[in-house]
Write a protein that holds these residues in place. Structure first.
Motif, mmCIF file in Angstrom:
data_model
loop_
_atom_site.group_PDB
_atom_site.id
_atom_site.type_symbol
_atom_site.label_atom_id
_atom_site.label_comp_id
_atom_site.label_asym_id
_atom_site.label_seq_id
_atom_site.Cartn_x
_atom_site.Cartn_y
_atom_site.Cartn_z
ATOM 1 N N LEU A 210 0.020 -17.865 8.551
ATOM 2 C CA LEU A 210 1.321 -17.381 9.031
ATOM 3 C C LEU A 210 1.750 -18.106 10.297
ATOM 4 O O LEU A 210 2.947 -18.311 10.528
ATOM 5 N N ARG A 211 0.779 -18.497 11.111
ATOM 6 C CA ARG A 211 1.124 -19.287 12.304
ATOM 7 C C ARG A 211 1.551 -20.702 11.932
ATOM 8 O O ARG A 211 2.232 -21.375 12.701
ATOM 9 N N ALA A 212 1.135 -21.156 10.753
ATOM 10 C CA ALA A 212 1.448 -22.523 10.312
ATOM 11 C C ALA A 212 2.591 -22.558 9.310
ATOM 12 O O ALA A 212 2.752 -23.543 8.587
ATOM 13 N N ALA A 213 3.396 -21.500 9.255
ATOM 14 C CA ALA A 213 4.519 -21.471 8.310
ATOM 15 C C ALA A 213 5.410 -22.695 8.513
ATOM 16 O O ALA A 213 5.787 -23.031 9.636
ATOM 17 N N THR A 214 5.736 -23.353 7.418
ATOM 18 C CA THR A 214 6.558 -24.557 7.481
ATOM 19 C C THR A 214 8.035 -24.186 7.569
ATOM 20 O O THR A 214 8.432 -23.077 7.190
ATOM 21 N N GLU A 215 8.846 -25.110 8.066
ATOM 22 C CA GLU A 215 10.272 -24.803 8.208
ATOM 23 C C GLU A 215 10.926 -24.568 6.853
ATOM 24 O O GLU A 215 11.820 -23.726 6.723
ATOM 25 N N ARG A 216 10.461 -25.277 5.845
ATOM 26 C CA ARG A 216 11.028 -25.088 4.507
ATOM 27 C C ARG A 216 9.932 -24.651 3.543
ATOM 28 O O ARG A 216 8.796 -25.137 3.610
ATOM 29 N N GLY A 217 10.298 -23.725 2.671
ATOM 30 C CA GLY A 217 9.352 -23.266 1.684
ATOM 31 C C GLY A 217 9.171 -24.291 0.584
ATOM 32 O O GLY A 217 9.828 -25.336 0.565
ATOM 33 N N SER A 218 8.288 -23.975 -0.351
ATOM 34 C CA SER A 218 8.017 -24.923 -1.439
ATOM 35 C C SER A 218 9.246 -25.160 -2.311
ATOM 36 O O SER A 218 9.345 -26.185 -2.980
ATOM 37 N N ASP A 219 10.207 -24.217 -2.294
ATOM 38 C CA ASP A 219 11.433 -24.390 -3.076
ATOM 39 C C ASP A 219 12.546 -25.055 -2.264
ATOM 40 O O ASP A 219 13.682 -25.186 -2.730
ATOM 41 N N GLY A 220 12.245 -25.481 -1.029
ATOM 42 C CA GLY A 220 13.232 -26.149 -0.193
ATOM 43 C C GLY A 220 14.034 -25.213 0.698
ATOM 44 O O GLY A 220 14.815 -25.674 1.539
ATOM 45 N N PHE A 221 13.842 -23.905 0.550
ATOM 46 C CA PHE A 221 14.615 -22.951 1.345
ATOM 47 C C PHE A 221 14.151 -22.986 2.797
ATOM 48 O O PHE A 221 12.950 -23.000 3.087
ATOM 49 N N ARG A 222 15.115 -22.973 3.731
ATOM 50 C CA ARG A 222 14.763 -22.961 5.159
ATOM 51 C C ARG A 222 14.318 -21.557 5.554
ATOM 52 O O ARG A 222 15.117 -20.614 5.562
ATOM 53 N N GLN A 223 13.042 -21.448 5.935
ATOM 54 C CA GLN A 223 12.494 -20.118 6.204
ATOM 55 C C GLN A 223 12.232 -19.844 7.690
ATOM 56 O O GLN A 223 11.420 -18.986 8.037
ATOM 57 N N TYR A 224 12.970 -20.563 8.548
ATOM 58 C CA TYR A 224 12.837 -20.285 9.978
ATOM 59 C C TYR A 224 13.930 -19.342 10.496
ATOM 60 O O TYR A 224 14.121 -19.216 11.705
ATOM 61 N N PHE A 225 14.637 -18.670 9.613
ATOM 62 C CA PHE A 225 15.608 -17.661 10.045
ATOM 63 C C PHE A 225 14.845 -16.472 10.636
ATOM 64 O O PHE A 225 13.632 -16.321 10.462
ATOM 65 N N GLY A 226 15.572 -15.604 11.327
ATOM 66 C CA GLY A 226 14.938 -14.398 11.849
ATOM 67 C C GLY A 226 14.004 -14.661 13.008
ATOM 68 O O GLY A 226 14.407 -15.223 14.034
ATOM 69 N N ILE A 227 12.737 -14.317 12.858
ATOM 70 C CA ILE A 227 11.782 -14.413 13.970
ATOM 71 C C ILE A 227 11.664 -15.821 14.548
ATOM 72 O O ILE A 227 11.805 -15.997 15.767
ATOM 73 N N PRO A 228 11.397 -16.871 13.748
ATOM 74 C CA PRO A 228 11.232 -18.193 14.367
ATOM 75 C C PRO A 228 12.455 -18.650 15.169
ATOM 76 O O PRO A 228 12.307 -19.189 16.271
ATOM 77 N N ASP A 229 13.654 -18.447 14.615
ATOM 78 C CA ASP A 229 14.862 -18.886 15.319
ATOM 79 C C ASP A 229 15.155 -18.047 16.558
ATOM 80 O O ASP A 229 15.811 -18.522 17.489
ATOM 81 N N ALA A 230 14.689 -16.794 16.580
ATOM 82 C CA ALA A 230 15.018 -15.892 17.685
ATOM 83 C C ALA A 230 13.908 -15.773 18.719
ATOM 84 O O ALA A 230 14.111 -15.168 19.771
#
Length: 290
Positions: A210-230
């Motif tokens: 969870l600490r190493a979550a990538t900016e984009r998921g395996s489907d290409g979706f940007r998953q840094y919304f919410g907690i990472p961006d804030a």
């Protein structure tokens, strides 16, 4: 004090009287010191000597005060609801140091889990000695193919029912369609309990992923919304979730930010695109963290 000798001279009524100088030391505030007495004898043949100066007492070092722990700002529930427009939002913030929930908004409202159920899948796989690297990839990149493989191999809906009972999840339900793991039903309060369990009892590999979550998921979706961006530079570990459209759009952010477990679940009309929904969820987390 000891007596002093008087010296008398013939024809003169002059007496020499010894003077006694007494020096008193000043004690520290906490523990007063004993009084020290120093006698001094003076005769006619001696010139007057100055009294000795008091020995300086060290100034007590102040005890450093503890810096008050900063807490998230007070949150207006109506304001959080407003931030998601026509959608719905639930939010829970749990302070790990204080051991209590500091924010709770619609904590028992049910949502489709999307990828948040991968936390339970990871627990099931690792407990039975499954492949650690693949589990971490499933979490950090939110890999759906791996999740589907693990779901089939490690019990399907029984993963949800078994771990819900074990952790004490009261609002979590297995999907009606046993093949659709992303349709598991969850609540924000239950997701906080999952994190509490993972932090206290789960394999370290889960939090590392969870600490190493990538900016984009395996489907290409940007998953840094919410907690990472804030998070504003604060360390985080996250598991995100997104799905559409049966019939609505789900967008969830969950994880650990410093001393806090933060969970925000949201549901939006299908007419609200992911970019807009992502900004709304980030705004909610920003309001929670300050």
């Amino acid at each position: 004090m000891r007596k002093l000798s008087g010296i008398f001279l013939v024809g003169l009524c002059v007496g020499a009287i010894g003077a006694v100088a007494v020096t008193i030391g000043h004690g520290a505030v906490q523990a007063p010191q004993a009084i020290a007495v120093t006698p001094v004898v003076t005769t006619m043949s001696e010139s007057a000597s100055p009294s000795p100066e008091p020995t300086p007492t060290p100034t007590p070092t102040p005890t450093p005060k503890e810096t008050p722990k900063s807490e998230p700002p007070a949150v207006d529930a109506a304001e959080l609801d407003r931030l998601v427009g026509s959608g719905e939002v639930s939010a829970v913030v749990f302070d790990r140091q204080l051991g209590k929930t500091t924010v709770s908004l619609h904590a028992d409202r049910g949502y489709t889990s999307a990828s948040l159920v991968k936390l339970l899948i990871a627990l099931a796989v690792l407990e039975r000695g499954g492949p650690v690297a693949d589990v971490q990839r499933m979490l950090s990149r939110s890999d759906d193919d791996l999740a589907s493989r693990f779901w089939s191999a490690y019990g399907g809906p029984a993963i949800v029912t078994g771990w819900a009972k074990r952790i004490g999840l009261t609002g979590t339900r297995a999907p009606a369609d046993p093949g659709r793991w992303g349709d598991t039903r969850i609540t924000a309060k239950d997701v906080v309990k999952i994190y509490q369990y993972v932090l206290a009892h789960g394999p370290a590999a889960i939090m590392a992923a969870l600490r190493a979550a990538t900016e984009r998921g395996s489907d290409g979706f940007r998953q840094y919304f919410g907690i990472p961006d804030a998070a504003g530079g604060r360390a985080w570990a996250v598991k995100q979730g997104w799905s559409c459209c049966r019939p609505t759009r789900m967008l969830h952010t969950s994880g650990v930010v410093g001393d806090y477990i933060v969970v925000v679940l949201s549901e939006h009309p299908a007419s609200v695109d992911y970019a807009t929904a992502s900004k709304r969820v980030t705004a909610v987390v920003s309001a929670l963290l300050g």
